[in-house]
Design an enzyme around this catalytic site. Structure first.
Site, mmCIF file in Angstrom:
data_model
loop_
_atom_site.group_PDB
_atom_site.id
_atom_site.type_symbol
_atom_site.label_atom_id
_atom_site.label_comp_id
_atom_site.label_asym_id
_atom_site.label_seq_id
_atom_site.Cartn_x
_atom_site.Cartn_y
_atom_site.Cartn_z
ATOM 1 N N GLU A 294 0.831 -1.211 0.000
ATOM 2 C CA GLU A 294 0.000 0.000 0.000
ATOM 3 C C GLU A 294 0.865 1.261 0.000
ATOM 4 O O GLU A 294 0.508 2.272 -0.599
ATOM 5 C CB GLU A 294 -0.962 0.001 1.197
ATOM 6 C CG GLU A 294 -1.966 -1.152 1.200
ATOM 7 C CD GLU A 294 -2.692 -1.347 -0.125
ATOM 8 O OE1 GLU A 294 -2.908 -0.359 -0.860
ATOM 9 O OE2 GLU A 294 -3.040 -2.501 -0.449
ATOM 10 N N TYR B 2 -12.138 -3.369 -10.331
ATOM 11 C CA TYR B 2 -11.384 -4.400 -11.048
ATOM 12 C C TYR B 2 -12.219 -5.254 -12.002
ATOM 13 O O TYR B 2 -11.774 -6.322 -12.407
ATOM 14 C CB TYR B 2 -10.672 -5.312 -10.039
ATOM 15 C CG TYR B 2 -9.478 -4.661 -9.386
ATOM 16 C CD1 TYR B 2 -8.199 -4.819 -9.909
ATOM 17 C CD2 TYR B 2 -9.619 -3.861 -8.259
ATOM 18 C CE1 TYR B 2 -7.096 -4.217 -9.322
ATOM 19 C CE2 TYR B 2 -8.527 -3.252 -7.664
ATOM 20 C CZ TYR B 2 -7.265 -3.434 -8.196
ATOM 21 O OH TYR B 2 -6.179 -2.828 -7.619
#
Length: 689
Positions: A473, A610
């Protein structure tokens, strides 16, 4: 009357002041204002960058600031009141975005700039922003008329609503499962960290006398609870119960996502066909790096052939090792952990004391300084936060000047925070004129993880997997924060093709295995002792353990996603789960259980960005492995050489953002097109290929 905090429209959100009741009046007021301002722009259209693109960008940022804060709180501080307010206002926001995206005058304004003599005077980044705006408008239905347009907009509205419902169902279904155990035999095998967390969960559920030693213990489907249970619990029946609860999450009763999946797939197909595409995958790929579905399938198939062979061998070896006649799904994590211990001489739990969050952050920030010449310092208390555990940090460049900042929300909070880990932008970088002076607005990122929280007075002691997630991240965050693009439309991750956004994140994971980086952060939380050398060697040896199975799992998800969005026909009578079972023949070595409804919790493709894009992880991993190979070639122990390559990485991959096509950015860094060899080598699968 005090100002509604959701209407400030710039800077850091005053989280402590924001309440669910602010949402409706803020969004209503904002949309009314924006509608008027967009109409004024359309009426008095002057197609130049200064008179048209800049004011439009400012209006877009106003909307994104307010709606972005609300969306962020939906993810990290979800509540019944906030949910109701969000769901009430979401249709109005979607309708406004449709109206804006489909505005003919705005579309013609962009076209007029492209066709004018000022076009050649614009910087390449400005040209790319305009080209993207034109493409986005076309994909948003700018050319649609009459009933077709109405149908398209109704689909957009319904899809937004279904996505929110899907996500809420997953959160609620995760919260709903609680396995209370009172018998010591039922928790046999669980390490201290898991027992402590289970007792802490029990206390939060009202069992005020719960202790790690004597229970009661509560197991949930939240990752830090569920995963150790499957890995270590000796009670096979209970492992089966927990595993089946996890794979059937959100698949029945009031939180059933089956109807949402069917409807989402049907609507996406309709939407794509209205826009002239054969299927939704083609629409999705129209703004990605991969040229077409065939190119995606070719890469996936190349990797599948290698990993399928390896995964079959891994399962056979694991079965032999276990001494069981046959392994079931709920046995895999348990026996894998045992085999890993036998093969490499350590278990994952032994490492936890060496990875306290504070030490890991020191190591991560030290790496950022060595690679990218930035200094990161804690600035807790200098920014409003949404929960007391949230940290705030500043980033300075080599001259000591601040260039960015970020929030870190590290711990799992299943009652109000969705699972997984992600990076989001809070504020984007931009050059702006304020009171006649040009200033640079500094980027701010949200980094969200769901790692093991502090338990029983100890700091957050992380698994190595949680360390990798934090590095991942942080990689996303670096691309947002170290950008040197001054136009919001292409700064940071904006305007980066979706199948390239995982490059910096997956690149950063490699550094968890780098000697200096690892020893810089792996210090015992009580004694300060550095991780013993033998553990480092074992970690390296274990890195490619079951890597065929791990890669095959990602390919199973990727190919399933593409199949559902490119070839699946809802009218054929085949259900999405039957599609999955058909694909499982060649993409899994253990077929899914009859009750396995994994799709019902597959938020990435049904409630995230996605859809027909899950392949992006593997597509970008080819890029990230090849990028890391540049550091290997320079010599990982040569700090001067690494700093040189790091500078180039910062200037290209991290710095250029969406100002150029990702392939061009990659070639600027690497000097050539990407190759698959480094990924296969890092995965230990080169000899299988």
């Amino acid at each position: 009357m005090t100002q509604n905090p959701l209407l400030i429209g710039h800077g850091l959100p005053p989280f402590a002041e924001i309440k669910a009741e602010h949402v409706e009046p803020a969004v209503t007021t904002l949309l009314t204002e924006l509608e008027q301002q967009v109409s004024d722009l359309e009426t008095n259209l002057k197609p130049t960058w200064t008179d048209f693109v800049e004011p439009l960008t400012q209006l877009e940022e106003k909307l994104m600031w307010t709606w972005g804060v609300i969306g962020h709180l939906m993810s990290v501080k979800n509540s019944t009141e906030l949910r109701a307010a969000y769901e009430k206002m979401q249709p109005a926001v979607v309708q406004f975005i449709n109206r804006w995206s489909q505005s003919r005058p705005i579309y013609e304004g962009y076209k007029a700039i492209r066709e004018s003599d000022q076009w050649d005077k614009l910087e390449p980044v400005q040209q790319r922003i305009i080209e993207t705006a034109l493409k986005e408008a076309e994909l948003a239905g700018v050319s649609l008329e009459g009933e077709t347009k109405e149908k398209f907009n109704a689909i957009q509205l319904e899809l937004a609503d279904l996505s929110t419902k899907f996500s809420n169902n997953v959160l609620d279904a995760t919260k709903a499962f609680k396995l209370k155990l009172t018998n010591k035999e039922d928790v046999a095998g669980l390490p201290d960290s898991a027992l402590s967390l289970a007792a802490q969960t029990a206390r939060s559920e009202g069992e005020e006398n719960a202790t790690p030693e004597n229970g009661p213990w509560v197991i949930t489907l939240d990752y830090p609870s569920y995963l150790p249970f499957l890995k270590y619990a000796e009670n096979r029946e209970l492992r089966e119960k927990v595993y089946k609860a996890a794979v059937s999450k959100a698949s029945s009763g009031e939180f059933d996502n089956h109807p949402h999946i069917d409807r989402i797939l049907e609507l996406r197909k309709q939407k794509a066909q209205i826009l002239g595409f054969e299927n939704y995958a083609e629409l999705s790929l129209a703004r990605k790096m991969a040229p077409n579905v065939e190119a995606v399938e070719n890469l996936m198939e190349e990797l599948r052939q290698v990993s399928f062979t390896a995964a079959k061998k891994e399962l056979a070896e694991l079965t032999t090792f276990s001494g069981q006649p046959e392994l079931k799904h709920w046995d895999i994590a348990y026996w894998s952990e045992k085999q890993k211990e036998a093969k490499f001489g350590f278990n994952a739990e032994e490492l936890r004391p060496y990875f306290s969050l504070g030490r890991v952050l020191e190591g991560l920030f030290g790496l950022a300084q060595r690679l990218f010449s930035v200094e990161i310092t804690a600035a807790d208390g200098e920014a409003p936060v949404w929960h007391e555990d949230v940290r705030y940090f500043k980033i300075n460049d080599e001259s000591g000047e601040q260039i960015a900042s970020f929030y870190l929300d590290p711990y799992s909070r299943p009652a109000e925070k969705r699972g997984g880990a992600w990076m989001n932008d809070c504020v984007g970088r931009a050059k702006m004129v304020v009171n006649g002076h040009t200033v640079t607005r500094l980027p701010v990122a949200y980094l969200i993880c769901n790692q093991t929280p502090p338990v029983d007075g100890k700091p957050s002691l992380m698994t190595f997997g949680e360390v990798e997630t934090l590095f991942h991240e942080f990689g996303h965050g670096l691309q947002h924060m170290l950008t040197h693009v001054d136009y919001p439309g292409a700064a940071g991750i904006n305007n980066v093709e979706w199948d390239a956004v995982e490059l910096p994140s997956q690149f950063m994971e490699n550094w968890c295995y780098h000697r200096e980086t690892l020893f810089g952060m792996a210090k015992h939380y009580e004694t300060g002792e550095t991780l013993p050398e033998h553990y480092y060697q074992k970690l390296l040896a274990a890195r490619t353990y079951m890597s065929g199975s791990a890669m095959l799992r990602q390919l199973h998800f990727s190919l399933l996603d593409i199949e559902l969005h490119a070839k699946y026909d809802p009218a054929s009578g085949e259900t999405p789960e039957q599609v999955r079972n058909r694909l499982a023949e060649t993409t899994t070595v253990m077929k899914p259980l009859p009750e396995d409804s994994f799709l019902c919790a597959f938020g990435h493709i049904f409630a995230g960005g996605y859809a027909a894009g899950y392949y992006s992880y593997k597509w970008a991993e080819v890029l990230s492995a090849d990028a890391f190979a540049a550091f290997e070639e320079a010599g990982l122990e040569d700090m001067v050489a690494i700093a040189d390559v790091g500078k180039k990485f910062r200037e290209t991959i991290l710095g250029l953002g969406g100002s150029l096509h990702p392939l061009e950015v990659f070639k600027k860094f690497r000097g050539r097109e990407p190759q698959t060899e480094p990924l296969l080598r890092h995965s230990g699968l080169l000899q299988t290929a």
